[in-house]
Design a protein around this motif. Sequence first.
Motif, mmCIF file in Angstrom:
data_model
loop_
_atom_site.group_PDB
_atom_site.id
_atom_site.type_symbol
_atom_site.label_atom_id
_atom_site.label_comp_id
_atom_site.label_asym_id
_atom_site.label_seq_id
_atom_site.Cartn_x
_atom_site.Cartn_y
_atom_site.Cartn_z
ATOM 1 N N HIS A 236 0.834 -1.201 0.000
ATOM 2 C CA HIS A 236 0.000 0.000 0.000
ATOM 3 C C HIS A 236 0.870 1.252 0.000
ATOM 4 N N THR A 237 0.310 2.306 -0.568
ATOM 5 C CA THR A 237 0.970 3.613 -0.542
ATOM 6 C C THR A 237 -0.043 4.612 0.000
ATOM 7 N N LEU A 238 0.306 5.187 1.143
ATOM 8 C CA LEU A 238 -0.662 6.025 1.858
ATOM 9 C C LEU A 238 -0.282 7.500 1.886
ATOM 10 N N SER B 265 6.167 21.060 0.351
ATOM 11 C CA SER B 265 6.468 22.155 1.278
ATOM 12 C C SER B 265 5.856 21.780 2.629
ATOM 13 N N HIS B 266 6.678 21.813 3.671
ATOM 14 C CA HIS B 266 6.180 21.424 4.983
ATOM 15 C C HIS B 266 5.067 22.365 5.442
ATOM 16 N N ALA B 267 5.225 23.664 5.155
ATOM 17 C CA ALA B 267 4.202 24.630 5.567
ATOM 18 C C ALA B 267 2.856 24.248 4.955
ATOM 19 N N ARG C 197 3.383 8.601 -4.826
ATOM 20 C CA ARG C 197 3.033 8.212 -3.455
ATOM 21 C C ARG C 197 4.238 7.532 -2.806
ATOM 22 N N LEU C 198 4.349 7.751 -1.478
ATOM 23 C CA LEU C 198 5.339 7.079 -0.645
ATOM 24 C C LEU C 198 4.597 5.984 0.088
ATOM 25 N N LEU C 199 5.127 4.992 0.501
ATOM 26 C CA LEU C 199 6.313 4.340 -0.017
ATOM 27 C C LEU C 199 5.894 2.903 -0.058
ATOM 28 N N ALA C 200 6.022 2.202 -1.127
ATOM 29 C CA ALA C 200 5.478 0.840 -1.178
ATOM 30 C C ALA C 200 6.535 -0.171 -0.745
ATOM 31 N N THR C 201 6.492 -0.542 0.545
ATOM 32 C CA THR C 201 7.343 -1.637 0.995
ATOM 33 C C THR C 201 6.792 -2.917 0.382
ATOM 34 N N LEU C 202 7.659 -3.721 -0.164
ATOM 35 C CA LEU C 202 7.291 -4.954 -0.860
ATOM 36 C C LEU C 202 6.707 -4.669 -2.248
ATOM 37 N N ASN D 126 20.056 -0.743 9.600
ATOM 38 C CA ASN D 126 19.651 0.662 9.778
ATOM 39 C C ASN D 126 18.322 0.970 9.108
ATOM 40 N N ARG D 127 18.080 0.319 7.999
ATOM 41 C CA ARG D 127 16.768 0.485 7.357
ATOM 42 C C ARG D 127 15.663 -0.053 8.265
ATOM 43 N N GLN D 128 15.966 -1.145 8.986
ATOM 44 C CA GLN D 128 14.976 -1.683 9.927
ATOM 45 C C GLN D 128 14.640 -0.653 11.010
ATOM 46 N N VAL D 129 15.670 0.045 11.487
ATOM 47 C CA VAL D 129 15.439 1.054 12.527
ATOM 48 C C VAL D 129 14.532 2.168 11.978
ATOM 49 N N LEU D 130 14.849 2.633 10.779
ATOM 50 C CA LEU D 130 14.030 3.691 10.170
ATOM 51 C C LEU D 130 12.597 3.211 9.958
ATOM 52 N N TYR D 131 12.487 1.971 9.512
ATOM 53 C CA TYR D 131 11.168 1.357 9.275
ATOM 54 C C TYR D 131 10.351 1.372 10.564
ATOM 55 N N GLU D 132 10.963 0.967 11.661
ATOM 56 C CA GLU D 132 10.227 0.940 12.927
ATOM 57 C C GLU D 132 9.891 2.351 13.390
ATOM 58 N N ARG D 133 10.838 3.274 13.235
ATOM 59 C CA ARG D 133 10.577 4.645 13.688
ATOM 60 C C ARG D 133 9.348 5.239 13.028
ATOM 61 N N PHE D 134 9.139 4.901 11.741
ATOM 62 C CA PHE D 134 8.066 5.548 10.972
ATOM 63 C C PHE D 134 6.940 4.611 10.600
ATOM 64 N N PHE D 135 6.838 3.476 11.296
ATOM 65 C CA PHE D 135 5.912 2.452 10.813
ATOM 66 C C PHE D 135 4.493 2.988 10.599
ATOM 67 N N PHE D 136 3.961 3.666 11.589
ATOM 68 C CA PHE D 136 2.589 4.170 11.433
ATOM 69 C C PHE D 136 2.560 5.671 11.177
ATOM 70 N N GLY D 137 3.747 6.303 11.054
ATOM 71 C CA GLY D 137 3.782 7.738 10.796
ATOM 72 C C GLY D 137 4.742 8.430 11.742
ATOM 73 N N PRO D 138 4.893 9.761 11.613
ATOM 74 C CA PRO D 138 5.800 10.490 12.507
ATOM 75 C C PRO D 138 5.371 10.299 13.974
ATOM 76 N N ASN E 206 5.593 12.108 16.712
ATOM 77 C CA ASN E 206 4.860 13.155 17.439
ATOM 78 C C ASN E 206 3.403 13.215 16.985
ATOM 79 N N VAL E 207 3.181 12.969 15.710
ATOM 80 C CA VAL E 207 1.804 12.967 15.199
ATOM 81 C C VAL E 207 1.029 11.801 15.817
ATOM 82 N N MET E 208 1.675 10.625 15.841
ATOM 83 C CA MET E 208 1.026 9.435 16.421
ATOM 84 C C MET E 208 0.703 9.663 17.902
#
Length: 486
Positions: A153-155, A161-163, A192-197, A446-458, A460-462
């Motif tokens: 899936h790509t969500l 622009s962040h603003a 769209r970002l990012l289709a794992t698999l 290291n990709r695994q770490v990034l994957y876990e950090r952002f699994f459901f989103g940023p 602070n937002v979560m």
Amino acid sequence: MNTPTTGTGIRTGAQYLEGLRDDRDVWLRGERVRDVTTHPTLCRGAHTLARFMDRQFDPAYQDRITFEQDGRRYAMSFLLPTSAADVRRRGDAFYEWATWSNGMFGRTPDYKNASVTAFAGSAEFLAQGRPEFADNMRAFYRYVRDNDRVLTHTLVNPTFSHAQSREGKYDEKVALHIVRETDAGIVVRGARLLATLGPHADEIEVFPSTLLTASEENLPFAFAFAIPTATPGVRMICRDSYDHDKSTFDAPLAARFEEMDAVVVFNDVLVPWERVFMYREPLLCNRAFAETNAVIHMMHQVVCGKLAKAEFVVGLLCAMAKATGKDRDMNVKAQIAEAMWAAETIRAFRYQAEGEAHADQYGHYMPLRRPLDTSRNLFPRLYPRLVELIQLLGSSSLMATPCEADFGGDIAVDVERYFQTENLASRDRIALFRLAHDVAVSGFGNRQVLYERFFFGPQNVMASIYYDLYDKDAQLARVEALLADG
Ligand SMILES: Cc1cc2nc3c(=O)[nH]c(=O)nc-3n(C[C@H](O)[C@H](O)[C@H](O)COP(=O)(O)OP(=O)(O)OC[C@H]3O[C@@H](n4cnc5c(N)ncnc54)[C@H](O)[C@@H]3O)c2cc1C
């Protein structure tokens, strides 16, 4: 597109691989990939998943990971739970799948299957958009289940622009949007970002996850659909691969579990109406994952996977400590105990969620949300610490890791001698620490770490969503009662 449900349920690995040999437009290292099942850095991930799918036919696993209905056998993740026991059965199947890679192949098909099953079970929610959208989802579920299709899936739209994105707006220069509507369907353009698999998936689900403001200008960004990966105009742009064609001795994880991530580009892609589930309805899109309970069933698959992963890290740390006899040191034991607490915390979340499974508003069953929600907020913080514990315990042993070839060359005598420890011969010690390296130091790790950090989103937002959903009344009342107690 959905209608011909010729499938008979579970597929073999060979059938899955055959299905990947189509016209999909996958790009890696500046070249178009002709066949993802034979490409040097993509094939091993596909073959790993194929071996996993074969286990659906293996009597040693079959009863735990599949179920029978009307004479057909399906993957357990397609079971729509009608009791608390069904919820537990699904949890056992999610966990079983995750143990095969120790959580390192995170995006096994059961993750998306859990989501599609939930959407089908609550399809009347989609009828609020148009009645036929509910039927589209039910047909899509049957198609995916009966043909054992593998989904990605790509969500997320790329940020221009962040603003702008903080205002809940998107930019047509990069974000996926509707360009026109025809009798046959809708035409979409953008990325769209990012289709794992993604390169190894049969179908792509394109759903909205970030909140959309209900403005006129956001209507072209508000939709949900699913299409085959090989649909004309769909292009996958892969990151570089972490499978460097090394042996399983040299790269024990990367050589087995490389699940590629790809940005998906849609160049005026026609999506047939029968594959559209939401259309120009920002507020409905915002509510979809929560009100269909899809997010809860997805979190259930995730907590089971993270449990398998945390348990594996505990095992790895224990093996590392044992190699040199460090496991007799009180401080080392305390370090590893921290990883044990992490694993046991996730286990407690899983069992509480399953133990308090309950009926939902659609007449099905689901696990309790709060422990799953807590787990999905906590694990992105726990996993980097687990990796840090491996680094702290491993230290230079993570670098004293010659390659398999060194055992056969001129320096073999030195390698056999100088890398042994109290409890392990050189070869076993190097194998163990190369594994630890692949978890805690390599690009794969290291990709695994990034994957876990952002699994459901940023994070602070979560966390802010968690805060909003948390029922705080009882706790606030106690504070107020104490203050009021003259
Ligand atoms: C390895 C990996 C695999 C992934 N696989 C998938 C996948 O299969 N499917 C999929 O759809 N997505 C996938 N993703 C994407 C993932 O969902 C996003 O990374 C995540 O939602 C964050 O979005 P972003 O990357 O655009 O980061 P941003 O939104 O740019 O967030 C980055 C940082 O910006 C800050 N920030 C962002 N928004 C806010 C805000 N509103 N308020 C305050 N600060 C903010 C935070 O500090 C945040 O950590 C994957 C990501 C990774 C790293």
